[in-house]
Scaffold this motif. Sequence first.
Motif, PDB file in Angstrom:
ATOM      1  N   LEU A 153       0.837  -1.195   0.000  1.00  0.00           N
ATOM      2  CA  LEU A 153       0.000   0.000   0.000  1.00  0.00           C
ATOM      3  C   LEU A 153       0.873   1.246   0.000  1.00  0.00           C
ATOM      4  CD1 LEU A 153      -2.889   1.180   0.335  1.00  0.00           C
ATOM      5  CD2 LEU A 153      -2.555   0.979   2.814  1.00  0.00           C
ATOM      6  N   GLY A 154       0.642   2.121  -0.979  1.00  0.00           N
ATOM      7  CA  GLY A 154       1.324   3.408  -0.933  1.00  0.00           C
ATOM      8  C   GLY A 154       2.238   3.659  -2.120  1.00  0.00           C
ATOM      9  N   PRO A 155       2.846   4.855  -2.116  1.00  0.00           N
ATOM     10  CA  PRO A 155       3.010   5.753  -0.980  1.00  0.00           C
ATOM     11  C   PRO A 155       1.723   6.504  -0.603  1.00  0.00           C
ATOM     12  CG  PRO A 155       3.930   6.745  -2.955  1.00  0.00           C
ATOM     13  CD  PRO A 155       3.530   5.355  -3.328  1.00  0.00           C
ATOM     14  N   LEU A 156       1.480   6.587   0.697  1.00  0.00           N
ATOM     15  CA  LEU A 156       0.354   7.327   1.246  1.00  0.00           C
ATOM     16  C   LEU A 156       0.858   8.673   1.757  1.00  0.00           C
ATOM     17  CD1 LEU A 156      -1.334   4.535   3.413  1.00  0.00           C
ATOM     18  CD2 LEU A 156      -1.888   5.166   1.058  1.00  0.00           C
ATOM     19  N   ASN A 157       0.079   9.705   1.515  1.00  0.00           N
ATOM     20  CA  ASN A 157       0.470  11.019   2.021  1.00  0.00           C
ATOM     21  C   ASN A 157      -0.752  11.921   2.051  1.00  0.00           C
ATOM     22  OD1 ASN A 157       2.098  12.992   3.080  1.00  0.00           O
ATOM     23  ND2 ASN A 157       3.329  13.308   1.249  1.00  0.00           N
TER      24      ASN A 157
END
Length: 443
Positions: A153-157
């Motif tokens: 999962l991600g990159p989350l930001n």
Amino acid sequence: MTAAAPRRPRILAIAEAANPDWVSVPLVGWSLAHSLRAVAEVHLVTQVRNRAAILAAGYVEGRDFTAIDSEALARPAYRLADRLRGDAGKGWTILQAANALSYPYFEHLVWRRFGDALRAGEYDIVHRITPLSPTVQSPLAPRLAKIGVPFVLGPLNGGVPWPEGYEAARRAEREWLAPLRAAYKLLPGRRATLTHASAILAGSRHTASEMPARCADKVLWLPENGIAPERFSRRAQPGQGRPLRVAFVGRLVPYKGCDMLIDAARPLIEAGQVALDIVGDGPEMDRLRGMAGELGSGVLFHGWQPHARVQDILAGADLLGFPSIREFGGGVVLEAMALGLPPLVVDYAGPGELVDDAVGFTIPCLPPDALVPALRAALGEIVAQPFSLRAKGAAAAARVEAHFTWQAKAAQVARVYEWVLQGAPRPAPDLFADDPVAGARPA
């Protein structure tokens, strides 16, 4: 006998937003998914609105990518959010809230299309690249866990808090939902998404800090922005003359801080020591022109410019002045660094994680009445000691080349895939770590 080369991992890369012709999140989704083809067998799954641009980029539909038509929910959700925002480019939290409601339908369609292939073992990993927002849950995660397919999962930001003293900017940006954002942690599906993820890529240290303690051992720091070297072929030569040319690039909206840059530079412009190049457009344009009216040619407004022209302006500058007070990623900071142009940024969120004394200049994140004097003092010191600019610019370009090209990011993600699939040592979350397999967590 020569040993056979190890099989490249087969990745189903989900990037609902992935478009080589757009900017921001869609460009990140496309760039990362495309770069991963150098280290893995990648099949891209994206939303149908991106289909034409991806075909034009040379991908073959069915072989290289699949376009999912989720417009039945995506279109009305976007239209509702757009009406609530009231102005293009504002109300980002409202747009993300609408996406959080409509996105699960997209993954439902992905499962309908690829569920049988996943159960048959045709893919080694499912990697959700976009949405970047950590508020958007993935109903695929528990389904994949049941069939034993790792989920990255991600990159989350996103969701960096508005700093103290900028309520007026928050209201001007129509970020009415921002104070309520933390409620997303109570949404159904968040716990399952994080629990069943094999690795979570956090695009900022703030996002990493928001992850539950139970997930800490699988959180890795990977800023989402990257650089395509072929698009940044020029090289700045900072510190070569007077006046000191300071370039600002970005949307002309309150939180980007262009007004504070003009205020801070005013006495230096009047003294002939500094000149500003402002690249971009937005609702603040008329007000900013009014602020700079008496400064004449000391402030040049270039408006919106194509990428090649932006690169020319940056390459002719001595410094990037970018006092944004709420920047998740800071793509323009990396772009300036790639050209050998040192940045001057507020030490907060994305830019503050990319810039240190070796490659640029930082000032504390202060309320406006204190930030403007701090910015003015920093500019004054740079004017007095311009010889530091060239060394910082060279270090900035070297840092980007080592860690922030899309090729480098693909190699970093490849180590994540090896860790997830083969039990290789856990990759270092800190991209500046000397040891590529160190176990230290982000600070």
